[in-house]
Each structure stands twice: as structure tokens, then as C-alpha cells.
Design a protein around this motif. Structure first.
Motif, PDB file in Angstrom:
ATOM      1  N   VAL A  97      44.937 -97.698  17.485  1.00 23.67           N
ATOM      2  CA  VAL A  97      44.514 -98.826  16.640  1.00 23.67           C
ATOM      3  C   VAL A  97      45.463-100.008  16.817  1.00 23.67           C
ATOM      4  N   LEU A  98      44.925-101.115  17.277  1.00 24.47           N
ATOM      5  CA  LEU A  98      45.715-102.334  17.470  1.00 24.47           C
ATOM      6  C   LEU A  98      45.704-103.191  16.207  1.00 24.47           C
ATOM      7  N   LEU A  99      44.592-103.124  15.499  1.00 24.24           N
ATOM      8  CA  LEU A  99      44.474-103.873  14.240  1.00 24.24           C
ATOM      9  C   LEU A  99      43.393-103.214  13.396  1.00 24.24           C
ATOM     10  N   GLN A 100      43.672-103.075  12.118  1.00 26.05           N
ATOM     11  CA  GLN A 100      42.653-102.580  11.191  1.00 26.05           C
ATOM     12  C   GLN A 100      42.792-103.394   9.912  1.00 26.05           C
ATOM     13  N   THR A 101      41.701-104.024   9.503  1.00 23.49           N
ATOM     14  CA  THR A 101      41.813-104.906   8.337  1.00 23.49           C
ATOM     15  C   THR A 101      40.490-105.030   7.595  1.00 23.49           C
ATOM     16  N   GLY A 102      40.610-105.297   6.303  1.00 22.10           N
ATOM     17  CA  GLY A 102      39.459-105.619   5.476  1.00 22.10           C
ATOM     18  C   GLY A 102      39.534-107.060   4.983  1.00 22.10           C
ATOM     19  N   ASP A 103      40.472-107.798   5.545  1.00 22.07           N
ATOM     20  CA  ASP A 103      40.642-109.200   5.166  1.00 22.07           C
ATOM     21  C   ASP A 103      39.601-110.046   5.915  1.00 22.07           C
ATOM     22  N   PHE A 104      38.670-110.600   5.166  1.00 22.30           N
ATOM     23  CA  PHE A 104      37.540-111.279   5.820  1.00 22.30           C
ATOM     24  C   PHE A 104      37.994-112.446   6.695  1.00 22.30           C
ATOM     25  N   ASP A 105      38.995-113.172   6.235  1.00 18.49           N
ATOM     26  CA  ASP A 105      39.458-114.322   7.021  1.00 18.49           C
ATOM     27  C   ASP A 105      40.017-113.887   8.377  1.00 18.49           C
ATOM     28  N   ILE A 106      40.765-112.779   8.353  1.00 14.09           N
ATOM     29  CA  ILE A 106      41.323-112.270   9.613  1.00 14.09           C
ATOM     30  C   ILE A 106      40.203-111.757  10.516  1.00 14.09           C
ATOM     31  N   ILE A 107      39.247-111.033   9.909  1.00 17.02           N
ATOM     32  CA  ILE A 107      38.114-110.513  10.688  1.00 17.02           C
ATOM     33  C   ILE A 107      37.363-111.670  11.343  1.00 17.02           C
ATOM     34  N   GLN A 108      37.122-112.692  10.555  1.00 14.36           N
ATOM     35  CA  GLN A 108      36.403-113.865  11.054  1.00 14.36           C
ATOM     36  C   GLN A 108      37.161-114.504  12.221  1.00 14.36           C
ATOM     37  N   ARG A 109      38.476-114.596  12.075  1.00 16.96           N
ATOM     38  CA  ARG A 109      39.290-115.216  13.115  1.00 16.96           C
ATOM     39  C   ARG A 109      39.302-114.375  14.389  1.00 16.96           C
ATOM     40  N   ILE A 136      36.688-113.936  20.151  1.00 13.76           N
ATOM     41  CA  ILE A 136      35.896-113.365  21.256  1.00 13.76           C
ATOM     42  C   ILE A 136      34.476-113.949  21.254  1.00 13.76           C
ATOM     43  N   GLY A 137      34.303-115.058  20.555  1.00 12.00           N
ATOM     44  CA  GLY A 137      33.027-115.775  20.609  1.00 12.00           C
ATOM     45  C   GLY A 137      31.940-115.208  19.733  1.00 12.00           C
ATOM     46  N   VAL A 138      32.336-114.457  18.691  1.00  9.57           N
ATOM     47  CA  VAL A 138      31.352-113.847  17.791  1.00  9.57           C
ATOM     48  C   VAL A 138      31.503-114.460  16.390  1.00  9.57           C
ATOM     49  N   PRO A 139      30.631-115.393  16.033  1.00 11.97           N
ATOM     50  CA  PRO A 139      30.709-115.967  14.690  1.00 11.97           C
ATOM     51  C   PRO A 139      30.309-114.950  13.611  1.00 11.97           C
ATOM     52  N   LEU A 140      31.092-114.946  12.539  1.00 13.55           N
ATOM     53  CA  LEU A 140      30.778-114.116  11.373  1.00 13.55           C
ATOM     54  C   LEU A 140      30.882-115.016  10.154  1.00 13.55           C
ATOM     55  N   ALA A 141      29.867-114.961   9.304  1.00 15.96           N
ATOM     56  CA  ALA A 141      29.891-115.775   8.091  1.00 15.96           C
ATOM     57  C   ALA A 141      29.512-114.913   6.907  1.00 15.96           C
ATOM     58  N   ARG A 142      29.889-115.384   5.737  1.00 18.19           N
ATOM     59  CA  ARG A 142      29.545-114.672   4.508  1.00 18.19           C
ATOM     60  C   ARG A 142      28.503-115.497   3.763  1.00 18.19           C
ATOM     61  N   TRP A 143      27.303-114.915   3.605  1.00 13.81           N
ATOM     62  CA  TRP A 143      26.224-115.598   2.900  1.00 13.81           C
ATOM     63  C   TRP A 143      25.904-114.828   1.627  1.00 13.81           C
ATOM     64  N   ARG A 144      25.195-115.498   0.752  1.00 13.95           N
ATOM     65  CA  ARG A 144      24.787-114.821  -0.489  1.00 13.95           C
ATOM     66  C   ARG A 144      23.714-113.781  -0.202  1.00 13.95           C
ATOM     67  N   ALA A 145      23.907-112.579  -0.740  1.00 13.10           N
ATOM     68  CA  ALA A 145      22.904-111.519  -0.586  1.00 13.10           C
ATOM     69  C   ALA A 145      22.894-110.716  -1.874  1.00 13.10           C
ATOM     70  N   ASP A 146      22.258-111.268  -2.893  1.00 12.72           N
ATOM     71  CA  ASP A 146      22.313-110.607  -4.195  1.00 12.72           C
ATOM     72  C   ASP A 146      20.939-110.264  -4.751  1.00 12.72           C
ATOM     73  N   ALA A 147      19.916-110.320  -3.909  1.00 11.45           N
ATOM     74  CA  ALA A 147      18.586-109.930  -4.382  1.00 11.45           C
ATOM     75  C   ALA A 147      18.546-108.425  -4.624  1.00 11.45           C
ATOM     76  N   LYS A 148      17.931-108.025  -5.693  1.00 13.94           N
ATOM     77  CA  LYS A 148      17.792-106.589  -5.990  1.00 13.94           C
ATOM     78  C   LYS A 148      16.463-106.113  -5.401  1.00 13.94           C
ATOM     79  N   LEU A 149      16.572-105.319  -4.348  1.00 16.96           N
ATOM     80  CA  LEU A 149      15.376-104.877  -3.640  1.00 16.96           C
ATOM     81  C   LEU A 149      15.364-103.362  -3.544  1.00 16.96           C
ATOM     82  N   ALA A 150      14.191-102.777  -3.588  1.00 13.26           N
ATOM     83  CA  ALA A 150      14.062-101.330  -3.424  1.00 13.26           C
ATOM     84  C   ALA A 150      14.480-100.940  -2.009  1.00 13.26           C
ATOM     85  N   ALA A 151      14.965 -99.700  -1.848  1.00 14.40           N
ATOM     86  CA  ALA A 151      15.396 -99.229  -0.526  1.00 14.40           C
ATOM     87  C   ALA A 151      14.268 -99.347   0.487  1.00 14.40           C
TER      88      ALA A 151
END
Ligand code: FE2
Length: 184
Positions: A15-27, A32-47
Motif C-alpha cells: 500500500v502506497l497510500l490509503q485514505t478516506g480524505d475526499f480532497d486527497i482522493i480528488q487530487r 492521473i486524469g480522472v475527475p471526481l466530484a461530490r454531488w448531492r444524492a439524497d433522494a430516497k429510492l427503493a432498492a
């Protein structure tokens, strides 16, 4: 919570890096050219909510992404543990592959893991509800939804025929830890 583990592609245990820090993950993913964003996802939907219900709940987000990219098609993958196609669906994405199209996924419920291979490393990325991830065309990757999958993701395609994978034939995925699932 979104998680990232980076390892050499030949040494899944190193393991070179392991993190749950969203800012670090995003960076790290941006590097490596993979955009990651955090959007709202709060709809209550059945499985087992129908795709049109999911798309309706996130109509504003879908419209915003369509306006940005000009997608040709949009669909929904919704998996749950007793879904009749669990085994087949898991296997389909579990072998390393690429796409001519970019692969953009908006996770609106649950979780799944993208394994992104780039420059001798594998970026194991646990995506959770609210994550909008964009793998550019020709990104080498695989995806594990786990043995008891529970997630919904909206998929966007710039090509009208939707999901087309080119499998590399490299068994690398079998050497990496599988996703055990949120319940494990
Ligand atoms: Fe893919």
C-alpha cells in the motif's frame, strides 16, 4: 465514505497510500486524469426502483451533465443482493477493460469499487453515494460491485450504443482484493 488505496500494479499488498480524505482522493485521481466530484444524492429510492424513477429523481443533475457533455444516452444500473442477475452483472465488469467512450458514473445510492490502472499503479477507488467519477476514454480499469451488490449509478454515454468494453485479457483483477461489500 469514499476511499482510495494506491498500490503498485504488480504488488497489490504494497500500500502506497490509503485514505478516506475526499480532497486527497480528488487530487490523486486528478493527477492521473480522472475527475471526481461530490454531488448531492439524497433522494430516497427503493432498492429496486425503476430506472425512470431514478432518472426523474435526479433530473436536474442529469440535465446539467447532458448540457456539459452532450450525451447520446443515459441509463441506470441498479443492483441489490437478491437481484436475479447479480452473478452475471458482477462478472461482466470484473475483468480489466477499456472503452472508446469515457465512462462517467454518478453514484446515487450504495457503493462499488473502480480499480483504475495507470502508470504501473492501481487506484482502488470505493465510490459511494454522491460520487461523480469520470474515467477518460481508454482508461484501463475494472469494477467490482461485490458479491451482494447494493448500489445505483446513473451512466452517461456519448455513443448511442451504450456500454462497450474492450477486454485486455490481463488477469490482474484476480490478483487484487475483491470488494467484499458494505455489509461485510
Ligand atoms: Fe468500464
Amino acid at each position: 465514505m469514499t476511499q482510495l488505496t494506491i498500490t503498485p500494479d504488480h504488488a497489490p499488498d504494497q500500500v502506497l497510500l490509503q485514505t478516506g480524505d475526499f480532497d486527497i482522493i480528488q487530487r490523486e485521481l486528478a493527477a492521473i486524469g480522472v475527475p471526481l466530484a461530490r454531488w448531492r444524492a439524497d433522494a430516497k429510492l427503493a432498492a429496486d426502483a425503476a430506472p425512470e424513477i431514478v432518472l426523474e429523481a435526479y433530473a436536474d443533475s442529469v440535465a446539467a451533465l447532458n448540457a456539459r457533455y452532450g450525451f447520446q444516452s443515459v441509463d441506470v444500473v441498479a443492483m441489490y443482493p437478491d437481484h436475479p442477475d447479480v452473478a452475471t452483472a458482477r462478472q461482466k465488469f470484473l475483468a480489466e477493460h477499456t472503452h472508446d467512450d469515457f465512462e462517467i458514473r454518478f453514484f446515487v445510492d450504495g457503493a462499488g469499487v473502480f480499480y483504475i490502472r495507470k502508470a504501473g499503479k492501481v487506484y482502488t477507488t470505493l465510490c459511494t453515494a454522491g460520487d461523480l467519477i469520470e474515467l477518460p476514454a481508454n482508461t484501463t480499469h475494472w469494477f467490482d460491485m461485490g458479491p451482494k451488490p447494493l448500489f445505483k449509478a446513473i451512466r452517461f454515454f456519448t455513443q448511442p450504443d451504450g456500454w462497450v468494453g474492450h477486454f485486455t485479457g490481463d488477469p490482474i483483477a484476480s490478483r487484487f482484493p475483491a470488494y467484499a461489500g458494505a455489509a461485510a
